[in-house]
Scaffold this active site. Structure first.
Site, mmCIF file in Angstrom:
data_model
loop_
_atom_site.group_PDB
_atom_site.id
_atom_site.type_symbol
_atom_site.label_atom_id
_atom_site.label_comp_id
_atom_site.label_asym_id
_atom_site.label_seq_id
_atom_site.Cartn_x
_atom_site.Cartn_y
_atom_site.Cartn_z
ATOM 1 N N GLU A 251 0.893 -1.170 0.000
ATOM 2 C CA GLU A 251 0.000 0.000 0.000
ATOM 3 C C GLU A 251 0.921 1.206 0.000
ATOM 4 O O GLU A 251 1.540 1.531 1.009
ATOM 5 C CB GLU A 251 -0.917 -0.037 1.230
ATOM 6 C CG GLU A 251 -2.140 0.839 1.087
ATOM 7 C CD GLU A 251 -1.849 2.295 1.369
ATOM 8 O OE1 GLU A 251 -1.658 3.053 0.391
ATOM 9 O OE2 GLU A 251 -1.811 2.673 2.545
ATOM 10 N N CYS A 285 -1.492 9.222 2.080
ATOM 11 C CA CYS A 285 -1.286 8.846 0.672
ATOM 12 C C CYS A 285 -2.511 9.141 -0.180
ATOM 13 O O CYS A 285 -2.415 9.111 -1.408
ATOM 14 C CB CYS A 285 -0.879 7.381 0.564
ATOM 15 S SG CYS A 285 -1.925 6.256 1.491
#
Length: 477
Positions: A251, A285
């Protein structure tokens, strides 16, 4: 009131050890020492791997109700210690206290959903009598835990992103060796304490602050059956190249785009873009980084965005009124400052912000930027957004796709046809209609394409990665 300095050993085989080098943990806001952590050595990691292998013989056989009981107990304990966890997150991560409390709530939810998912690890029955030669045969399939898991977590969500590794592992019956981020290990060690008190077997969760060199076996050792990593794209893809035959879940980063079409509620869209772009100083993110606005409403939206941004309070994360705290390191604030100055030198216009004070960087909006500027094509991971206009919706989609990343994208429109066009054409792991790409519920599949990662997190999907499907064929003739 000055916070007391806490000391933590590392968690190895059910016990906390202080036999190792002690390192100071500093507040990113003012540099004060907020804790001391004992670092594990490479020999401790070897012991942790062995203990995880032994504990797996216990966890793999635990019935789902016992795994669910452990997960519910963890959720209750975190709830009982909510303020303690929130203050620790604020101290070592620099996250504003109100935002830290919200993270703790998410962590509680993550463990609660994992408890529910522990009882849903089913399978299916397959008829095999489609041909005469297989008459009387049928099959069942179900999922089994893969084994010991290596987990490496980032600083920005020191409780909930750790929970997204630990909770599905417990639900699946896997054991784990966890390396928390060096900036924020204390929250993970607190969680380790909670997991032990919940009755998870000794050695089934080991939490080891480690140097990068000493942590090499987490990536390369084949006794781990899965590596799960959350962090930067260059580091993640380099790990995958060294991971050997084990499964890998990554991720990674993003430079998320959001499209504001002319039929959107501009005030709401501006409010959500401010939240999505500047919460936790943009250190997510899926933080809003690139805002694309239909030309006919561009000036109105720009004005609303600037007004709301200028109302944000920058300061001490322990202050209840603080909206935006520090970046995790001064070098990160300096990088954001340099990128903004570089963009302005290349022709961009600074609408608001742009000033730095140590690790604090003002929420910043740029316009008249170019796609190749670093504030657009790389991950800012700072309170910096760019604001540009478009005349054609397909042009906006192409602009969002003009990125090596593809994690999530946001879209504000009431037009269902445009929503589905965006869903079909945007090169991302998730499209959020009516909100910013920063929206995430912890029970939904979460992950990206291109440089943004491999696989999906979210409890059910993480459990699938932590299990293998096994088939049983029955011949009853």
């Amino acid at each position: 009131m000055k916070e007391s300095v806490k000391s933590f050993g590392f968690l190895l085989n059910g016990r906390f050890s202080t036999a190792g080098e002690q390192k100071d943990i500093h507040s990113p806001f003012n540099g004060d020492i907020v804790g001391h952590v004992t670092y594990a050595a490479k020999s401790d990691l070897e012991s942790a791997i062995v203990s995880a292998q032994k504990a797996f013989e216990i966890t793999r056989a635990l019935p789902s109700y016992k795994r669910a009981e452990v997960l519910h107990s963890i959720a209750r304990q975190i709830s009982d210690r909510k303020e303690e966890f929130a203050r620790m997150i604020a101290l070592e991560a620099g996250k504003p206290i109100r935002t830290a409390r919200a993270e703790v709530d998410r962590g509680i939810f993550t463990f609660t959903v994992a408890a529910e998912e522990a009882g849903r690890m089913g399978g299916e029955v397959l008829p095999l009598d489609q041909q005469s030669i297989s008459e009387g045969r049928w099959a069942i399939s179900r999922r089994f835990p893969v084994g010991p898991v290596a987990a490496i977590t980032p600083f920005n969500f020191p409780l909930n992103l750790v929970a997204h590794k630990v909770a599905p592992a417990i639900a699946a019956g896997c054991t784990m060796v966890l390396k928390p981020a060096p900036q924020t290990p204390m929250t993970a060690l607190m969680l380790g304490e909670v997991v032990q008190h919940a009755g998870w077997p000794d050695g089934a969760l080991n939490v080891l602050p480690l140097s990068n060199d000493d942590a090499t076996p987490l990536v390369e050792d084949d006794r781990f059956k899965l590596l799960t990593f959350t962090g930067s794209a260059p580091v993640g893809w380099a790990m995958k190249a060294r991971a050997g035959k084990k499964k890998v879940v990554l991720e990674l980063g993003g430079n998320a785009g959001v499209i504001i079409h002319s039929d959107a509620d501009l005030e709401y869209a501006a409010e959500r873009c401010v939240t999505g772009g500047f919460s936790y100083a943009g250190q997510s993110c899926i933080s809003v980084q690139r805002i694309l606005v239909e030309a006919s409403i561009f000036e109105s939206f720009q004005q609303a965005l600037m007004e709301k941004t200028r109302k944000l309070k920058l300061g001490n994360p322990l202050d209840e009124t603080t909206d935006v705290g520090p970046l995790i390191r001064e070098s990160d604030a300096m990088r954001a400052e340099a990128w903004v100055k570089e963009a302005v030198a290349q022709g961009a216009k600074l609408l608001t912000g742009g000033r730095r004070n140590g690790t604090l960087y003002e929420p910043t909006i740029l316009t008249q930027t170019k796609p190749e500027m670093r504030v657009n094509c790389q991950e800012a991971f700072a309170p910096v957004v760019t604001l540009e206009q478009y005349s054609d919706f397909r042009e906006a989609i192409r602009s969002v796709n003009r990125s090596s990343y593809g994690l999530q994208a946001g879209l504000f429109t009431r037009d269902a046809s445009l929503i589905f066009e965006a869903y079909n054409e945007l090169e991302v792991g998730g499209v959020v209609a009516g909100d910013v790409p920063t929206f995430r519920m912890d029970n939904m599949p979460y992950g990206g394409v291109k440089e943004s990662g491999l696989g999906r997190e979210g409890l059910r999907w993480a459990i699938e990665d932590m299990t293998e499907q096994k088939l049983l064929v029955m011949n009853l003739r």
